[in-house]
Scaffold this motif. Structure first.
Motif, short mmCIF file in Angstrom:
data_model
loop_
_atom_site.label_atom_id
_atom_site.label_comp_id
_atom_site.label_asym_id
_atom_site.label_seq_id
_atom_site.Cartn_x
_atom_site.Cartn_y
_atom_site.Cartn_z
N GLY A 225 30.02 29.39 32.49
CA GLY A 225 30.42 28.81 33.76
C GLY A 225 30.02 29.61 34.97
N GLY A 226 29.30 30.71 34.78
CA GLY A 226 28.84 31.48 35.92
C GLY A 226 29.96 32.20 36.62
N LEU A 227 30.03 32.05 37.94
CA LEU A 227 30.93 32.82 38.77
C LEU A 227 32.38 32.72 38.31
N LEU A 228 32.85 31.54 37.97
CA LEU A 228 34.25 31.37 37.63
C LEU A 228 34.61 32.15 36.36
N ASP A 229 33.73 32.14 35.37
CA ASP A 229 34.01 32.88 34.14
C ASP A 229 33.98 34.39 34.39
N VAL A 230 33.04 34.82 35.20
CA VAL A 230 32.96 36.25 35.52
C VAL A 230 34.22 36.68 36.27
N ALA A 231 34.64 35.87 37.24
CA ALA A 231 35.85 36.18 38.01
C ALA A 231 37.08 36.19 37.10
N MET A 232 37.18 35.22 36.18
CA MET A 232 38.31 35.17 35.27
C MET A 232 38.35 36.41 34.39
N ASP A 233 37.19 36.84 33.91
CA ASP A 233 37.13 38.03 33.07
C ASP A 233 37.57 39.27 33.85
N SER A 234 37.11 39.40 35.09
CA SER A 234 37.46 40.55 35.91
C SER A 234 38.96 40.57 36.22
N VAL A 235 39.52 39.42 36.58
CA VAL A 235 40.96 39.33 36.87
C VAL A 235 41.78 39.67 35.63
N THR A 236 41.38 39.13 34.48
CA THR A 236 42.13 39.38 33.25
C THR A 236 42.13 40.86 32.89
N ARG A 237 40.97 41.50 33.01
CA ARG A 237 40.89 42.93 32.70
C ARG A 237 41.79 43.75 33.63
N GLN A 238 41.75 43.44 34.92
CA GLN A 238 42.49 44.27 35.87
C GLN A 238 43.99 44.00 35.84
N ALA A 239 44.39 42.88 35.29
CA ALA A 239 45.83 42.57 35.22
C ALA A 239 46.41 42.77 33.84
N ALA A 240 45.59 43.20 32.88
CA ALA A 240 46.04 43.24 31.48
C ALA A 240 47.27 44.12 31.29
N ALA A 260 43.85 32.29 47.19
CA ALA A 260 44.32 31.19 46.34
C ALA A 260 43.63 31.21 44.98
N LEU A 261 42.33 31.49 44.98
CA LEU A 261 41.59 31.57 43.72
C LEU A 261 42.10 32.74 42.88
N LEU A 262 42.34 33.87 43.51
CA LEU A 262 42.88 35.02 42.79
C LEU A 262 44.23 34.68 42.16
N ALA A 263 45.10 34.05 42.94
CA ALA A 263 46.43 33.69 42.44
C ALA A 263 46.33 32.73 41.26
N ARG A 264 45.44 31.74 41.37
CA ARG A 264 45.28 30.77 40.29
C ARG A 264 44.77 31.45 39.01
N LEU A 265 43.81 32.34 39.13
CA LEU A 265 43.25 33.00 37.94
C LEU A 265 44.27 33.95 37.32
N LEU A 266 45.02 34.67 38.15
CA LEU A 266 46.08 35.52 37.60
C LEU A 266 47.11 34.69 36.85
N ASP A 267 47.47 33.55 37.41
CA ASP A 267 48.44 32.66 36.77
C ASP A 267 47.90 32.17 35.42
N ARG A 268 46.63 31.81 35.38
CA ARG A 268 46.03 31.34 34.13
C ARG A 268 45.93 32.46 33.10
N ALA A 269 45.81 33.71 33.58
CA ALA A 269 45.73 34.84 32.66
C ALA A 269 47.09 35.19 32.06
N GLY A 270 48.15 34.59 32.58
CA GLY A 270 49.49 34.83 32.06
C GLY A 270 50.33 35.77 32.88
N ALA A 271 49.88 36.10 34.10
CA ALA A 271 50.64 37.01 34.96
C ALA A 271 51.79 36.27 35.64
N HIS A 272 52.85 37.01 35.94
CA HIS A 272 53.96 36.48 36.72
C HIS A 272 53.63 36.68 38.20
N VAL A 273 52.96 35.71 38.79
CA VAL A 273 52.41 35.86 40.13
C VAL A 273 53.50 35.62 41.18
#
Length: 592
Positions: A225-240, A260-273
């Motif tokens: 998915g390009g940018l979105l997948d890279v961003a999701m991977d980066s957010v997940t790593r930094q919030a793990a 808003a994009l950061l908040a959405r990706l953190l939420d999808r990663a399972g974080a309590h945003v």
């Protein structure tokens, strides 16, 4: 997360080291450690985010290597669970190699570290210091006749000196003209910043470092998915680690597409945003309303910190005085920290980075239009950027700082690392260094540390930097609007098109079709006409700290009377910020 300090050569006196560690405690209130040897020394202050905390310096005794470290690694098992030990294991073979600068491991993270190879009897043999490619974590050094010293803090390094530190007039000129100090320069003469991505190596008995800049190696995308997948991977790593501990993930939230994009990706990663925003009472600059609407669209809780400018003077003064270097616009983050609830995990997240990586600023668009069909020389591009982004002209600076060059073009030329690249990429490199690292990241880290927190910037992760570098110029969508145009919504804007296209699949249409956010601005004019009026250096220029061998008091007097032109309140505000910082620094140095 931490503060580090040390050096090779002459070890400062115990009183100087005590003063430096006292200053460095702002970066690590939970524990302090100092090791003194014959001709090298290393100290560390700890902000304990994880339990049990990792004591430093850490040693590889068989290899005779000691390490102090600040930051996070995101490519280790558990994402940071044993960062310091993992980093030491990677540094041991590097520091013992024939040429350590040719043997550097790839490190995915935000870091600053120093490692000493010694003989086991208190004498240093090699010193390696390094900083992450985005410049998220700070690192500074001073080279003297009898040694080399490093620290996370400019002011801690200044405390190590026997002589009173001198203020760098060209750094002050940069603050007044551009709102930032261009690295490697700092506010204090002789203290320099390690550049983002720079590794410095010293070999005894020579104190002059060899250096090299490292950029993130292209990494395979974690998905198609390009940018979105890279961003999701980066957010997940930094919030793990935050997710694993079940703690909240606070997000500095403006209601714009980036946060808003950061908040959405953190939420999808399972974080309590939990979202946090600053609302300014009775101001057209207020972004609380937009943030509230966006939070409701995302279905996430929002904490709004209400700011009444008339009652904020005390908080503002405390922030300005406590900064490691003078700042002009870190106040919004400081107010969110000081007036909001304390993060339970001592970690906060910010969406900084997408504008810089993907052509998101209006002046980027204006520059592309101005040089359409051309390849400007580094000098021509730097001259245009200085003219477009300056807050005051050279004649005013000449009056305020007589004898100081009013225009410093070299830092921008130095940031233009590949003049043969597409203009989009050249602007990205310049913006990342001369604005994001020089100003935004430096101030964010400093303010977070003052309030016992670590700020993380997932959109400047290594994979994100590599992804932006891999895009062709056409992927960044050339300009389609007139100079300085601000469009009605993100959907109709030519700016950061890859981000908007990626966000369409995860963000509500109401956010993307809303008004573009153009950056947080305090009501400086109201502040200086109200609660701060009696403390402005222009009110009593001959008594001002910044007029002691720095700014011409006659020029300050003319500025207060309107005889010296100053468009808008920015110039006086910057002078006020420098004044408050100088007052605190002078008091601190008197105590040492």
């Amino acid at each position: 997360m931490c503060g580090l300090i040390g050096g090779v050569g002459r070890v400062p006196s115990p009183g100087r080291i005590e003063a430096a560690m006292r200053r460095l405690q702002i970066r690590g209130p939970d524990a302090q450690a100092m090791e003194l040897h014959h001709d090298y020394w290393m100290g560390h202050t700890l902000l304990a985010i994880r339990q049990p905390p990792q004591e430093q310096p850490i040693h590889a005794r068989d290899a005779r290597i000691a390490l102090v470290y600040n930051g996070e690694l995101y490519d280790t098992a558990g994402s940071g669970a044993h960062d310091t030990a993992a980093l030491l294991a990677r540094i041991v073979p590097v520091l013992r190699a024939a040429d350590p600068l040719a043997e550097r491991p790839g490190l995915n993270g935000d870091y600053a570290f120093a490692a000493v190879l010694h003989d086991g009897a208190g004498h240093w043999q090699r010193l390696l210091i390094a900083r992450d490619p985005a410049g998220v974590k700070p690192l500074y050094y001073r080279l003297t006749q009898d040694g080399f010293r490093f620290s996370s803090s400019v002011r801690a390094l200044a405390c190590c000196e026997d002589a009173t530190p001198a203020i760098d007039r060209r750094a002050v000129a940069g603050l007044l003209r551009h709102g930032s100090i261009a690295q490697p320069r700092t506010i204090i003469e002789g203290i320099h910043a390690v550049m983002p991505g720079e590794w410095l190596l010293l070999e005894a008995p020579d104190f002059t470092p060899r250096r090299k800049i490292v950029t993130p190696a292209p990494a395979p995308h974690p998905g198609r998915g390009g940018l979105l997948d890279v961003a999701m991977d980066s957010v997940t790593r930094q919030a793990a680690d935050v997710i694993a501990r079940g703690q909240h993930a606070p997000v500095f939230f403006s209601g714009g597409v980036d946060s808003a994009l950061l908040a959405r990706l953190l939420d999808r990663a399972g974080a309590h945003v939990i979202l946090r925003t600053l609302s300014i009472k009775d101001s057209v600059l207020d972004e609380g309303t937009q943030a509230g609407k966006a939070a409701r669209c995302l279905g996430l809780p929002l904490e709004t910190i209400e700011l009444d400018p008339a009652a904020a003077a005390g908080d503002i003064d405390r922030c300005l005085a406590a900064m490691d270097q003078p700042t002009v616009d870190a106040i919004n983050a400081a107010l969110v920290f000081s007036r909001g609830s304390q993060p339970d995990g001592r970690v906060v997240f910010t969406g900084t980075g997408l504008d810089e990586l993907y052509n998101g600023y209006v002046w980027n668009n204006d520059c592309l239009r101005h040089f359409a069909g051309k390849t400007p020389s580094p000098e021509a591009l730097a001259a245009w950027l200085i003219d477009r982004t300056s807050y005051c002209d050279g004649s005013v600076l000449n009056r305020l700082l007589p004898g100081t060059p009013p225009c410093d073009i070299e830092p921008i030329i130095a940031a233009d690392r590949d003049p043969t690249a597409a203009l989009h990429h050249r602007l990205r490199d310049i913006c990342l260094l001369r604005f994001t690292s020089d100003r935004l990241l430096r101030d964010l880290d400093d303010v977070a540390m003052q309030h016992g927190c670590e700020a993380r910037v997932p959109f400047l992760g290594h994979a994100m930097l590599a992804h932006a570098s891999s895009l062709a110029a056409d992927d960044l969508r050339p300009e389609t609007t007139g100079p300085g145009t601000v469009c009605d919504s993100y959907l109709t804007s030519p700016l950061k098109r890859p981000v908007i296209d990626a966000a369409r699949t995860v963000l509500p249409l109401a956010i993307l079709s809303g008004a573009q956010k153009r950056g947080f601005v305090l009501p400086y004019d109201r502040l200086m006409a109200g609660p701060l009026k009696d403390r402005l250096p222009t009110g009593a220029p001959y008594e001002a700290a910044l007029c002691r061998n720095l700014v011409d008091p006659e020029a300050l007097s003319d500025l207060s009377k309107g005889d010296l032109p100053a468009p808008g309140p920015w110039l006086v505000w910057t002078l006020y910020a420098i004044e408050q910082w100088l007052i605190d620094v002078n008091a601190e140095l008197r105590q040492t």
